[in-house]
Design a protein around this motif. Structure first.
Motif, PDB file in Angstrom:
ATOM      1  N   LEU A 108       9.278  49.252  -8.566  1.00  7.92           N
ATOM      2  CA  LEU A 108      10.266  48.521  -7.768  1.00  7.92           C
ATOM      3  C   LEU A 108      10.015  47.024  -7.910  1.00  7.92           C
ATOM      4  CD1 LEU A 108       9.363  51.237  -6.036  1.00  7.92           C
ATOM      5  CD2 LEU A 108      11.052  50.335  -4.441  1.00  7.92           C
ATOM      6  N   PRO A 109      11.017  46.261  -8.314  1.00  8.13           N
ATOM      7  CA  PRO A 109      10.838  44.813  -8.391  1.00  8.13           C
ATOM      8  C   PRO A 109      10.903  44.188  -7.004  1.00  8.13           C
ATOM      9  CG  PRO A 109      13.080  45.386  -8.988  1.00  8.13           C
ATOM     10  CD  PRO A 109      12.361  46.684  -8.752  1.00  8.13           C
ATOM     11  N   ARG A 117       9.261  38.547  -8.480  1.00 11.33           N
ATOM     12  CA  ARG A 117       7.989  37.891  -8.177  1.00 11.33           C
ATOM     13  C   ARG A 117       6.810  38.859  -8.239  1.00 11.33           C
ATOM     14  NH1 ARG A 117       8.642  33.369  -5.066  1.00 11.33           N
ATOM     15  NH2 ARG A 117       6.362  33.268  -5.093  1.00 11.33           N
ATOM     16  N   SER A 118       7.121  40.145  -8.165  1.00 12.53           N
ATOM     17  CA  SER A 118       6.071  41.150  -8.203  1.00 12.53           C
ATOM     18  C   SER A 118       6.712  42.474  -8.589  1.00 12.53           C
ATOM     19  CB  SER A 118       5.383  41.262  -6.836  1.00 12.53           C
ATOM     20  OG  SER A 118       4.476  42.347  -6.792  1.00 12.53           O
ATOM     21  N   ILE A 119       5.887  43.401  -9.061  1.00 12.88           N
ATOM     22  CA  ILE A 119       6.335  44.765  -9.300  1.00 12.88           C
ATOM     23  C   ILE A 119       5.415  45.701  -8.520  1.00 12.88           C
ATOM     24  CG2 ILE A 119       6.695  46.610 -10.971  1.00 12.88           C
ATOM     25  CD1 ILE A 119       8.725  44.423 -11.273  1.00 12.88           C
ATOM     26  N   LEU A 120       6.038  46.608  -7.782  1.00  9.58           N
ATOM     27  CA  LEU A 120       5.320  47.598  -6.980  1.00  9.58           C
ATOM     28  C   LEU A 120       5.508  48.964  -7.636  1.00  9.58           C
ATOM     29  CD1 LEU A 120       3.866  48.288  -4.271  1.00  9.58           C
ATOM     30  CD2 LEU A 120       6.140  48.478  -3.240  1.00  9.58           C
ATOM     31  N   TYR A 121       4.408  49.626  -7.969  1.00  5.95           N
ATOM     32  CA  TYR A 121       4.443  50.926  -8.641  1.00  5.95           C
ATOM     33  C   TYR A 121       3.966  52.035  -7.705  1.00  5.95           C
ATOM     34  CZ  TYR A 121       4.283  48.542 -13.288  1.00  5.95           C
ATOM     35  OH  TYR A 121       4.512  47.768 -14.408  1.00  5.95           O
ATOM     36  N   ALA A 122       4.530  53.221  -7.874  1.00  8.98           N
ATOM     37  CA  ALA A 122       3.999  54.432  -7.266  1.00  8.98           C
ATOM     38  C   ALA A 122       3.960  55.496  -8.349  1.00  8.98           C
ATOM     39  CB  ALA A 122       4.879  54.894  -6.109  1.00  8.98           C
ATOM     40  N   ALA A 123       2.906  56.322  -8.353  1.00  5.30           N
ATOM     41  CA  ALA A 123       2.756  57.305  -9.424  1.00  5.30           C
ATOM     42  C   ALA A 123       2.018  58.535  -8.930  1.00  5.30           C
ATOM     43  CB  ALA A 123       1.997  56.678 -10.599  1.00  5.30           C
ATOM     44  N   ALA A 140      10.994  49.565   1.675  1.00  8.33           N
ATOM     45  CA  ALA A 140      10.677  48.744   2.855  1.00  8.33           C
ATOM     46  C   ALA A 140       9.413  47.928   2.611  1.00  8.33           C
ATOM     47  CB  ALA A 140      10.516  49.643   4.086  1.00  8.33           C
ATOM     48  N   GLY A 141       8.432  48.540   1.944  1.00  9.83           N
ATOM     49  CA  GLY A 141       7.214  47.800   1.620  1.00  9.83           C
ATOM     50  C   GLY A 141       7.487  46.637   0.687  1.00  9.83           C
ATOM     51  N   GLY A 142       8.336  46.872  -0.314  1.00  8.74           N
ATOM     52  CA  GLY A 142       8.704  45.785  -1.220  1.00  8.74           C
ATOM     53  C   GLY A 142       9.430  44.661  -0.505  1.00  8.74           C
ATOM     54  N   GLU A 143      10.281  45.018   0.439  1.00  8.02           N
ATOM     55  CA  GLU A 143      11.012  44.002   1.203  1.00  8.02           C
ATOM     56  C   GLU A 143      10.069  43.179   2.071  1.00  8.02           C
ATOM     57  OE1 GLU A 143      13.926  46.261   3.278  1.00  8.02           O
ATOM     58  OE2 GLU A 143      15.167  46.618   1.487  1.00  8.02           O
ATOM     59  N   ARG A 144       9.044  43.829   2.626  1.00 11.46           N
ATOM     60  CA  ARG A 144       8.065  43.074   3.426  1.00 11.46           C
ATOM     61  C   ARG A 144       7.310  42.075   2.560  1.00 11.46           C
ATOM     62  NH1 ARG A 144       7.304  48.230   5.822  1.00 11.46           N
ATOM     63  NH2 ARG A 144       5.478  48.647   4.514  1.00 11.46           N
ATOM     64  N   ILE A 145       6.940  42.500   1.368  1.00  4.93           N
ATOM     65  CA  ILE A 145       6.261  41.579   0.451  1.00  4.93           C
ATOM     66  C   ILE A 145       7.184  40.407   0.111  1.00  4.93           C
ATOM     67  CG2 ILE A 145       5.283  41.317  -1.856  1.00  4.93           C
ATOM     68  CD1 ILE A 145       4.513  44.318  -1.702  1.00  4.93           C
ATOM     69  N   ALA A 146       8.451  40.709  -0.179  1.00  2.63           N
ATOM     70  CA  ALA A 146       9.405  39.657  -0.549  1.00  2.63           C
ATOM     71  C   ALA A 146       9.582  38.651   0.581  1.00  2.63           C
ATOM     72  CB  ALA A 146      10.757  40.286  -0.904  1.00  2.63           C
ATOM     73  N   ARG A 147       9.687  39.147   1.820  1.00  2.00           N
ATOM     74  CA  ARG A 147       9.872  38.231   2.959  1.00  2.00           C
ATOM     75  C   ARG A 147       8.670  37.303   3.110  1.00  2.00           C
ATOM     76  NH1 ARG A 147      12.111  42.803   5.502  1.00  2.00           N
ATOM     77  NH2 ARG A 147      10.130  43.257   6.543  1.00  2.00           N
ATOM     78  N   GLU A 148       7.480  37.859   2.961  1.00  2.00           N
ATOM     79  CA  GLU A 148       6.286  37.032   3.125  1.00  2.00           C
ATOM     80  C   GLU A 148       6.175  36.000   1.998  1.00  2.00           C
ATOM     81  OE1 GLU A 148       3.125  35.469   5.044  1.00  2.00           O
ATOM     82  OE2 GLU A 148       4.466  37.042   5.800  1.00  2.00           O
TER      83      GLU A 148
END
Length: 285
Positions: A108-109, A117-123, A140-148
């Protein structure tokens, strides 16, 4: 009025990712979660939960490469049921993925102002699929990172403005520069109130305190709580109660209650008078 003398050192964005993926791992129960920051268009994977080898550590991923590179290039989530059998992705990094035995993967970008700004992976290590609830938690986790990250960028921008103003401190500040300082002060208070990083919030508040200064403050200064100061700083910019509420994540009726308390403390009969008195007392720049 005092310009900021010291930097507000930006907390580690890697630490932000590390905390976020740990939280996601606990929430979702996903076997492997990892992430990295994007710098100059290139992803570097640095943070891991659940990996058993060093195969992915500090892996550089270019846009378009593999699952994460494709997600970065397309600015949207990309998933594969079986990494090695997928024809939707390139296979630049098969060896690194194979070392850790990963199969199903989603990337997830994390976008800020439309830019990755970051890539979040799950595997997982078996061929499976992620349920709708799990994908929702990852989003939701990616959105929290983006907001911060967005908050941190805004702080950097405001502090940079204040440094420019501070470099002119030897000369009398004209009205435009004073308004720049007041705007930056209010904006910094706003982001300090919504960031989830307490250390960053404390550093921001230290800068805002220096902007106001206390050396020449009159005696018997009324005491405003930090939240009251937040509200009054926004009102000083001409914001309505609704606009203040949007900036500080408050209801308009709550903002009105704060202003009533502020006016009582300052013995003011209007918002304009409250702002004027607060500046006289060095409670606002």
């Amino acid at each position: 009025m005092h310009a900021a003398n010291d930097d507000v050192y930006r907390p580690s964005d890697r630490d932000l990712l590390k905390g976020a993926i740990r939280q996601l791992a606990a929430q979702t129960g996903i076997a492997v979660i990892f992430a990295g920051l994007v710098n100059h268009g290139e992803l570097v994977i640095t943070e891991f939960v659940g990996t058993t080898t060093q195969g992915l550590k500090n892996l550089n991923v270019q846009p378009g490469e593999g699952v994460g590179g494709r997600a970065l290039h397309q600015s949207r989530p990309v998933g594969v049921a079986d990494y090695f059998d997928s024809h939707r992705i390139t296979h630049h990094h098969d060896q690194a993925v194979r070392i850790d035995g990963l199969r199903t993967m989603v990337a997830l970008p994390v976008l800020v102002d439309g830019r990755g700004r970051s890539i979040l992976y799950a595997a997982t290590r078996d061929r499976t699929s992620f349920g709708e609830r799990t994908v929702g938690e990852l989003n939701a986790g990616g959105e929290r990172i983006a907001r911060e990250l967005q908050i941190r960028d805004e702080v950097d921008h405001r502090v940079a403005i204040l440094k420019v103003v501070g470099s002119l401190a030897a000369e009398p500040l004209d009205r435009d520069l004073i308004e720049v300082v007041r705007l930056a002060h209010a904006e910094l208070l706003s982001v300090a109130s919504i960031t989830s990083d307490p250390d960053l919030s404390a550093r921001i508040l230290a800068v805002t305190a220096r902007l106001v200064g206390s050396a020449s403050a009159p005696a018997d200064v009324p005491h405003l709580t930090p939240r009251e100061t937040d509200v009054l700083a926004q009102v000083a910019l001409g914001c309505s109660y609704e606009e203040v509420g949007n900036r500080l994540a408050l209801q308009a009726v709550t903002v009105k209650g704060y202003m009533q308390a502020i006016m009582a403390k300052l013995n003011a009969h209007s918002r304009t008078e409250a702002v004027r008195i607060a500046r006289a007392f060095r409670l606002l720049p």
